[in-house]
Design an enzyme around this catalytic site. Structure first.
Site, PDB file in Angstrom:
ATOM      1  N   GLY A  20      49.267  44.093  47.833  1.00  0.00           N
ATOM      2  CA  GLY A  20      48.978  44.224  49.413  1.00  0.00           C
ATOM      3  C   GLY A  20      48.491  45.169  48.871  1.00  0.00           C
ATOM      4  O   GLY A  20      48.093  46.285  49.717  1.00  0.00           O
ATOM      5  N   SER A  22      44.591  45.343  49.879  1.00  0.00           N
ATOM      6  CA  SER A  22      42.992  45.396  50.006  1.00  0.00           C
ATOM      7  C   SER A  22      43.158  44.867  51.723  1.00  0.00           C
ATOM      8  O   SER A  22      43.698  44.611  52.069  1.00  0.00           O
ATOM      9  CB  SER A  22      42.710  43.772  49.529  1.00  0.00           C
ATOM     10  OG  SER A  22      41.468  44.313  48.512  1.00  0.00           O
ATOM     11  N   GLY A  24      42.343  45.428  54.860  1.00  0.00           N
ATOM     12  CA  GLY A  24      40.930  44.754  55.697  1.00  0.00           C
ATOM     13  C   GLY A  24      41.444  43.641  55.601  1.00  0.00           C
ATOM     14  O   GLY A  24      40.618  42.559  55.617  1.00  0.00           O
ATOM     15  N   SER A  28      46.227  39.255  52.523  1.00  0.00           N
ATOM     16  CA  SER A  28      46.706  40.731  50.812  1.00  0.00           C
ATOM     17  C   SER A  28      48.289  41.255  52.194  1.00  0.00           C
ATOM     18  O   SER A  28      49.433  41.181  51.066  1.00  0.00           O
ATOM     19  CB  SER A  28      45.543  40.933  50.602  1.00  0.00           C
ATOM     20  OG  SER A  28      46.155  41.977  50.294  1.00  0.00           O
ATOM     21  N   ASN A 101      32.376  38.135  43.687  1.00  0.00           N
ATOM     22  CA  ASN A 101      32.148  40.029  43.341  1.00  0.00           C
ATOM     23  C   ASN A 101      32.316  40.124  42.520  1.00  0.00           C
ATOM     24  O   ASN A 101      31.987  41.859  42.461  1.00  0.00           O
ATOM     25  CB  ASN A 101      34.054  40.919  43.946  1.00  0.00           C
ATOM     26  CG  ASN A 101      34.249  40.320  45.596  1.00  0.00           C
ATOM     27  OD1 ASN A 101      35.351  39.521  45.788  1.00  0.00           O
ATOM     28  ND2 ASN A 101      33.044  40.157  46.469  1.00  0.00           N
ATOM     29  N   GLU A 163      29.494  45.049  46.999  1.00  0.00           N
ATOM     30  CA  GLU A 163      30.464  43.877  46.588  1.00  0.00           C
ATOM     31  C   GLU A 163      30.549  43.180  45.713  1.00  0.00           C
ATOM     32  O   GLU A 163      31.004  41.473  46.239  1.00  0.00           O
ATOM     33  CB  GLU A 163      31.773  43.673  47.425  1.00  0.00           C
ATOM     34  CG  GLU A 163      32.234  45.169  48.192  1.00  0.00           C
ATOM     35  CD  GLU A 163      33.461  44.999  47.667  1.00  0.00           C
ATOM     36  OE1 GLU A 163      34.588  44.394  47.548  1.00  0.00           O
ATOM     37  OE2 GLU A 163      34.303  46.307  47.540  1.00  0.00           O
ATOM     38  N   HIS A 231      34.356  40.274  53.690  1.00  0.00           N
ATOM     39  CA  HIS A 231      33.299  40.235  52.983  1.00  0.00           C
ATOM     40  C   HIS A 231      32.272  38.850  53.329  1.00  0.00           C
ATOM     41  O   HIS A 231      32.939  38.401  54.534  1.00  0.00           O
ATOM     42  CB  HIS A 231      33.717  39.716  51.420  1.00  0.00           C
ATOM     43  CG  HIS A 231      33.900  40.390  50.598  1.00  0.00           C
ATOM     44  ND1 HIS A 231      35.211  39.839  49.973  1.00  0.00           N
ATOM     45  CD2 HIS A 231      33.507  41.721  50.288  1.00  0.00           C
ATOM     46  CE1 HIS A 231      34.807  40.884  48.762  1.00  0.00           C
ATOM     47  NE2 HIS A 231      34.100  41.691  48.748  1.00  0.00           N
ATOM     48  N   CYS A 348      35.176  32.537  46.768  1.00  0.00           N
ATOM     49  CA  CYS A 348      35.319  33.564  46.677  1.00  0.00           C
ATOM     50  C   CYS A 348      35.350  33.724  45.116  1.00  0.00           C
ATOM     51  O   CYS A 348      35.059  34.568  44.076  1.00  0.00           O
ATOM     52  CB  CYS A 348      37.168  34.401  47.071  1.00  0.00           C
ATOM     53  SG  CYS A 348      36.701  34.881  48.414  1.00  0.00           S
TER      54      CYS A 348
HETATM   55  O1  SUG Z   1      39.110  41.941  46.861  1.00  0.00           O
HETATM   56  N1  SUG Z   1      41.961  40.684  47.472  1.00  0.00           N
HETATM   57  C1  SUG Z   1      40.492  40.722  47.476  1.00  0.00           C
HETATM   58  C2  SUG Z   1      40.490  38.721  47.961  1.00  0.00           C
HETATM   59  C3  SUG Z   1      38.383  38.957  47.711  1.00  0.00           C
HETATM   60  C4  SUG Z   1      37.893  37.437  48.181  1.00  0.00           C
HETATM   61  N2  SUG Z   1      36.953  37.848  47.809  1.00  0.00           N
HETATM   62  C5  SUG Z   1      35.288  37.360  48.737  1.00  0.00           C
HETATM   63  N3  SUG Z   1      35.898  36.915  49.843  1.00  0.00           N
HETATM   64  N4  SUG Z   1      34.456  36.759  47.674  1.00  0.00           N
HETATM   65  C6  SUG Z   1      39.223  41.598  47.787  1.00  0.00           C
HETATM   66  O2  SUG Z   1      40.486  41.774  49.028  1.00  0.00           O
HETATM   67  C7  SUG Z   1      43.945  41.243  47.377  1.00  0.00           C
HETATM   68  C8  SUG Z   1      44.895  42.592  46.072  1.00  0.00           C
HETATM   69  C9  SUG Z   1      46.395  42.825  46.501  1.00  0.00           C
HETATM   70  O3  SUG Z   1      46.445  42.838  47.499  1.00  0.00           O
HETATM   71  O4  SUG Z   1      46.799  42.449  45.263  1.00  0.00           O
HETATM   72  C10 SUG Z   1      42.223  41.445  46.465  1.00  0.00           C
HETATM   73  O5  SUG Z   1      42.041  42.223  46.023  1.00  0.00           O
END
Ligand code: SUG
Length: 417
Positions: A20, A22, A24, A28, A101, A163, A231, A348
């Site tokens: 958890g 991230s 926003g 997650s 990213n 990003e 994103h 992603c």
């Molecule tokens: O950066 N999730 C990533 C998901 C990235 C998605 N990428 C694109 N939309 N291109 C992020 O939020 C979750 C990590 C965690 O909660 O352990 C995480 O990092």
């Protein structure tokens, strides 16, 4: 100039877990503390790559990074043994799987020196992602080492968060012709952080030596950021002349569309109105986090998560779109549920590079045989489950390290860093 689309997927690493981290990113947060399945996750990712290979698309892969990241912990004065659980979770994240990213990529057709430019993303907004870039840079320098064809740039310096390709779109008559590069940024001020800084986008455009009148900077709408579109690729995707987006993706929708139509009269905008698919459904289904690809036989396909198929409003709209006989001719759902539970859909998981594949280090390209070998390694070495509450387990770290070492051997790649 003949440019081929290559999608480089981040192979889902053996430390994949639900901590958890991230803010926003609604998925997650929702799945924080759950038990993850790294082995199943990586196999889902491999099957997605296999499906693309079977469509006749050129497919590449990036390695999962070393976890726990002891170098990063050391710079913070900690070790895996004495780090707090929160810090350790940041050091163990498998987040480099989301290769969209990793970098922003401008194909040779758009740049002044006729080379493909890649700028590694600094990902500085989220601690667990902020330490990805050094190893990403190493992998990109290896994969795209031919300096006659590629220029790989270091990340934009702090404090400007970048990003990568998740906030970038390109509209062109075809892959090989000069196109319009669209950089999408967010503005801080809402409940959730805006992760792409306008100044970072402008820096990348300068580094890539893009033509100013073929470059656009567009603001994400506040509704999108506060609705969980951390994103832009959660609410929009482009391919060749097609822009597929949600009606609430951009702050100044009318101004952006008018400017785009002026710069690219050939552009076709397919917009899904909020009245048909509310932003909430777009975010939960990841309808736009799709790979919009041109099939070798012609026509475009949308490779989207199965979650989009599970949402009747979303799927109903898409089926109507197919009947309308537009440029998108096929819907291909893929199961990437383990990644989706952390907010990462099919788009992603991949970095799109338009280039001549013969210039890419072949160790980063895959065919079905290599995918079989990778799947065997994953089946043998990847942990079956990780409980986010049990990350401070030295036996788990050992298993994660051994898994990555085995994969590097399978792929004939050095362990790096
Ligand atoms: O950066 N999730 C990533 C998901 C990235 C998605 N990428 C694109 N939309 N291109 C992020 O939020 C979750 C990590 C965690 O909660 O352990 C995480 O990092």
């Amino acid at each position: 100039m003949a440019l081929t689309e290559i999608n480089f997927d981040g192979l889902i690493g053996p430390s994949h877990n639900y901590a958890g981290l991230s803010l926003g990113n609604l998925a997650s947060a929702k799945n924080a503390g759950n038990v993850s399945q790294p082995r199943a996750a990586a196999l889902q990712g491999i099957e997605k790559m296999r499906a693309n290979v079977r469509l006749g698309l050129v497919q590449g892969v990036f390695l999962p990074q070393r976890r726990p990241d002891t170098g990063w912990l050391a710079r913070l004065g900690a070790t895996p043994e004495d780090a707090s659980l929160a810090l350790l979770a940041n050091a163990l994240s498998a987040s480099s799987m989301w290769a969209a990213n990793a970098a922003t990529v401008s194909p040779a057709a758009d740049t002044e020196d006729g080379r493909c430019h890649l700028t590694v993303a600094n990902l500085l907004t989220m601690p667990h992602r902020s330490h990805e870039w050094p190893e990403t840079l190493e992998q990109l320098r290896l994969a795209f080492s031919d300096e006659s064809a590629f220029a790989v740039h270091e990340p934009v310096p702090p404090p400007f968060g970048d990003e990568g390709a998740a906030n970038f779109m390109r509209i062109a008559p075809s892959h090989g012709e000069p196109g319009i590069e669209i950089f999408v940024y967010g503005k801080t001020g809402g409940a959730f952080p805006a992760r792409q800084h306008e100044e970072a986008s402008r820096a990348v455009a300068r580094l890539h030596r893009l033509e100013p009148d073929r470059t656009m900077f567009v603001e994400q709408s506040k509704a999108a950021v506060s609705g969980g579109a951390f994103h832009n690729d959660v609410v929009a995707v482009a391919n060749e002349n097609v822009l597929f987006c949600h009606g609430q993706a951009f702050a100044n929708r009318d101004g952006f569309f008018a400017e785009l139509r002026r710069a690219a009269p050939y552009a076709e905008i397919i917009e899904v109105p909020a009245t048909r698919v509310p932003l909430e459904d777009a975010v939960s289904s990841y309808l736009f986090n799709a790979q919009l690809v041109t099939l070798p036989a012609g026509g475009m396909a949308l490779i989207l998560p199965t979650e989009a198929q599970d949402n009747p409003r979303v799927w109903g709209w898409l089926e109507e779109m197919l009947v309308g006989n537009g440029p998108i001719r096929q819907l291909i759902p893929v199961d990437v549920r383990q990644s989706m539970a952390n907010g990462g859909g099919p788009a992603c998981l991949r970095l799109r590079v338009l280039c001549d594949p013969s210039y890419v280090d072949p160790r980063f390209l895959v065919d079905e045989g290599k995918l079989d070998a990778m799947a065997e390694t994953v089946a043998e070495y990847w942990p079956e489950e990780i409980d986010a509450g049990h990350l401070a387990d030295a036996a788990l770290w050992k298993e994660i390290r051994a898994a990555r070492t085995a994969l590097c051997e399978t792929m004939g790649l050095p362990e790096l860093i």
